[in-house]
Write an enzyme that holds these catalytic residues in place. Structure first.
Site, PDB file in Angstrom:
ATOM      1  N   GLN A  60       0.146   9.312  -7.783  1.00 41.89           N
ATOM      2  CA  GLN A  60       1.030   8.741  -6.746  1.00 41.89           C
ATOM      3  C   GLN A  60       1.122   7.225  -6.810  1.00 41.89           C
ATOM      4  OE1 GLN A  60       0.065  11.335  -2.899  1.00 41.89           O
ATOM      5  NE2 GLN A  60      -1.630  11.174  -4.300  1.00 41.89           N
ATOM      6  N   ARG A  61       0.177   6.597  -7.488  1.00 46.97           N
ATOM      7  CA  ARG A  61       0.186   5.130  -7.555  1.00 46.97           C
ATOM      8  C   ARG A  61       0.749   4.611  -8.864  1.00 46.97           C
ATOM      9  NH1 ARG A  61      -5.486   3.787  -5.199  1.00 46.97           N
ATOM     10  NH2 ARG A  61      -5.807   2.732  -7.175  1.00 46.97           N
ATOM     11  N   ASP A  66      -0.152   3.781   1.305  1.00 44.10           N
ATOM     12  CA  ASP A  66      -0.524   4.464   2.559  1.00 44.10           C
ATOM     13  C   ASP A  66       0.408   4.102   3.721  1.00 44.10           C
ATOM     14  OD1 ASP A  66      -2.672   5.240   1.008  1.00 44.10           O
ATOM     15  OD2 ASP A  66      -4.007   3.703   1.813  1.00 44.10           O
ATOM     16  N   THR A  85       0.831  -1.207   0.000  1.00 40.85           N
ATOM     17  CA  THR A  85       0.000   0.000   0.000  1.00 40.85           C
ATOM     18  C   THR A  85       0.861   1.250   0.000  1.00 40.85           C
ATOM     19  OG1 THR A  85      -1.585   1.375   1.180  1.00 40.85           O
ATOM     20  CG2 THR A  85      -0.328  -0.116   2.539  1.00 40.85           C
ATOM     21  N   HIS A  96      -5.147   7.610   2.680  1.00 40.65           N
ATOM     22  CA  HIS A  96      -6.346   7.100   3.314  1.00 40.65           C
ATOM     23  C   HIS A  96      -6.466   7.738   4.693  1.00 40.65           C
ATOM     24  CE1 HIS A  96      -9.231   3.548   4.017  1.00 40.65           C
ATOM     25  NE2 HIS A  96      -9.787   4.448   3.229  1.00 40.65           N
ATOM     26  N   ARG A 106       2.501  32.837  -3.539  1.00 41.31           N
ATOM     27  CA  ARG A 106       1.203  32.229  -3.197  1.00 41.31           C
ATOM     28  C   ARG A 106       1.320  31.181  -2.095  1.00 41.31           C
ATOM     29  NH1 ARG A 106      -0.425  31.077  -9.475  1.00 41.31           N
ATOM     30  NH2 ARG A 106      -1.758  32.887  -9.775  1.00 41.31           N
ATOM     31  N   GLU A 126      -5.065  13.406   2.644  1.00 41.66           N
ATOM     32  CA  GLU A 126      -6.485  13.434   2.248  1.00 41.66           C
ATOM     33  C   GLU A 126      -7.427  13.166   3.428  1.00 41.66           C
ATOM     34  OE1 GLU A 126      -7.275  10.297  -0.583  1.00 41.66           O
ATOM     35  OE2 GLU A 126      -6.296   8.796   0.654  1.00 41.66           O
TER      36      GLU A 126
HETATM   37  O1  F6P Z   1      -5.190   2.706  -0.349  1.00 42.56           O
HETATM   38  C1  F6P Z   1      -4.573   3.298  -1.431  1.00 42.56           C
HETATM   39  C2  F6P Z   1      -5.342   4.503  -1.896  1.00 42.56           C
HETATM   40  O2  F6P Z   1      -4.656   5.087  -2.975  1.00 42.56           O
HETATM   41  C3  F6P Z   1      -5.635   5.542  -0.816  1.00 42.56           C
HETATM   42  O3  F6P Z   1      -4.539   6.356  -0.530  1.00 42.56           O
HETATM   43  C4  F6P Z   1      -6.812   6.257  -1.413  1.00 42.56           C
HETATM   44  O4  F6P Z   1      -7.611   6.821  -0.415  1.00 42.56           O
HETATM   45  C5  F6P Z   1      -7.550   5.161  -2.127  1.00 42.56           C
HETATM   46  O5  F6P Z   1      -6.619   4.126  -2.350  1.00 42.56           O
HETATM   47  C6  F6P Z   1      -8.144   5.575  -3.452  1.00 42.56           C
HETATM   48  O6  F6P Z   1      -8.881   4.505  -3.934  1.00 42.56           O
HETATM   49  P1  F6P Z   1      -9.390   4.331  -5.425  1.00 42.56           P
HETATM   50  O7  F6P Z   1      -8.217   3.949  -6.282  1.00 42.56           O
HETATM   51  O8  F6P Z   1     -10.377   3.235  -5.330  1.00 42.56           O
HETATM   52  O9  F6P Z   1      -9.945   5.634  -5.846  1.00 42.56           O
END
Ligand code: F6P
Length: 408
Positions: free
Chosen positions: A334-335, A140, A138, A184, A175, A235
């Protein structure tokens, strides 16, 4: 070929994708097949693929060239076997999952995922007697019982680079820029990228913030000639008022559950770690998508506000400071993309260790990374708990020492 107690495994990736998943699939496959002669099956799209029997053979050729590839070659989903949308209804598909695992003679189901995936795997073991193993994935970094999860380092690098880039434009235009990062309900990603990127303010779900304090800090910076500021916000961050409302809501829900079932154990007693600071936030947002917050207004009424929290924060800070504000929400960037060197190494270590443990017949464990080594941890010790940032974490202390404001 070395001897092995396991002859066949199924691998699935579940939950949100994360850089490093393919590197783990590759390492498990190479070691399980090449060293121990196991049959390795890849299950498509998480637990749904197991239920729907979408299974493919994995071998050296299938995993060739995937070490550096982001995403997951197996596909993923957030589906749970015990509550899966099927033809417009939520159905318990555990029996179908078990039947397919048995049909393919899987000795163990290897699940790559976060806390939710571990829960689902644990349930399959407990309720249906399927041997499982989990590996913590993860961005997270909130999986309990491991120092770090694969994917986190890559996300930290991406968020840090974004904060670096925001610095130059924020400086030029004098700014405030609010940069929202994922994570998460945990603040690890915001904390690490905020420190690495030199954010002036870092806001975490674990430390509810006070808007006035942040505004005062920003104005003080200006008085010292710093006409720009970067605010890195997780978030899941909440203001004090929101956190208080969350705590009240949580108490109410707890009382309701207790009234329904007086023998229900108190979660804080059953798993003290899980009752850590910030858990109120979970209850508060449990049934809401993130970025859709219930705001607690002056009349004590709750209403749903469909405004990203970073926009709301920027709007308030602009009003309180009189400084022009802008928002950047990094989202799924980020992913994506290639894993960092650290994540590739971690994923390879974890995958290889998983195969070694499978050969020994060590099932129903999570492969954790602790003090530089990969070790098995009993699943029951980690499932249902979330690793949050402790308020006294050394990184918070160090950030405060270099002048970072946490708004608390
Ligand atoms: O758990 C990984 C994550 O990227 C969190 O940081 C984020 O809140 C969530 O998944 C977003 O989920 P999805 O890809 O379902 O929008």
């Amino acid at each position: 070929m070395r001897s092995s107690k396991t002859r066949c495994i199924g691998i699935l990736t579940a939950g949100g994708d994360s850089p490093g998943l393919n590197a783990v699939v590759r390492a498990i496959t190479k070691v399980a097949m090449g060293e121990f002669g196991m049959r390795v099956l890849g299950i498509q799209d998480g637990f749904r693929g197991l239920v729907e029997n979408r299974v493919m053979m994995l071998d050296d050729a299938t995993v060739s060239g995937v070490l550096t590839r982001g995403g997951t070659i197996l596909g993923t989903s957030r589906d749970k076997p015990h509550s899966m949308p099927m033809g417009g209804r939520l159905m318990d598909m555990t029996d179908a999952a078990v039947e397919n695992a048995r049909k393919h003679q899987m000795d163990c189901l290897v699940c790559l995922g976060g806390g939710g995936t571990a829960k689902n795997a644990f349930r399959l073991w407990q309720k249906a007697g399927i041997n499982v193993m989990t590996l913590p994935k993860t961005i997270d970094n909130d999986v309990f019982g491991t120092d770090v999860s694969f994917g986190f380092d890559t996300a930290v690098s991406i968020a840090t680079e974004a904060i670096d880039r925001l610095h130059t434009t924020a400086t030029s235009h004098h700014r405030l820029i609010v940069c929202e990062v994922m994570g998460h309900r945990a603040g690890w990603l915001a904390l690490h990228s905020g420190i690495a990127g030199g954010a002036d303010v870092i806001l975490l779900p674990e430390l509810p913030y006070d808007l006035e304090k942040i505004a005062e800090f920003l104005l003080e910076r200006r008085r010292h000639g710093k006409r720009f500021s970067i605010i890195a916000v997780a978030e899941g961050a909440l203001s004090r008022r929101e956190a208080e409302a969350a705590a009240k809501l949580k108490d109410k829900e707890k009382d309701k559950k207790k009234a329904k079932d007086p023998d229900r154990p108190d979660k804080a007693e059953a798993a003290p770690e899980a009752a850590a600071e910030g858990e109120a936030v979970d209850a508060y947002r449990a049934d809401l998508p993130l970025n859709v917050s219930r705001l607690h207004d002056e009349t004590m009424a709750y209403h749903v506000v469909q405004e990203p929290m970073a926009s709301r924060l920027a709007r308030h800070l602009q009003a309180l400071t009189g400084v022009e504000a802008r928002v950047t929400s990094l989202g799924h960037v980020q992913r994506g993309g290639v894993p960092t060197a650290f994540d590739r190494t971690l994923s390879t270590m974890m995958g290889a260790q998983a195969a070694d443990l499978l050969a020994e017949g060590r099932y129903n464990v999570m492969v954790a990374y602790r003090n530089g080594l990969c070790v098995p941890v009993p699943l029951q010790d980690v499932v249902g708990q979330r690793k949050l940032v402790p308020a006294d974490h050394h990184l918070i202390h160090c950030a405060r020492e270099v002048g970072t404001c946490f708004g608390d």
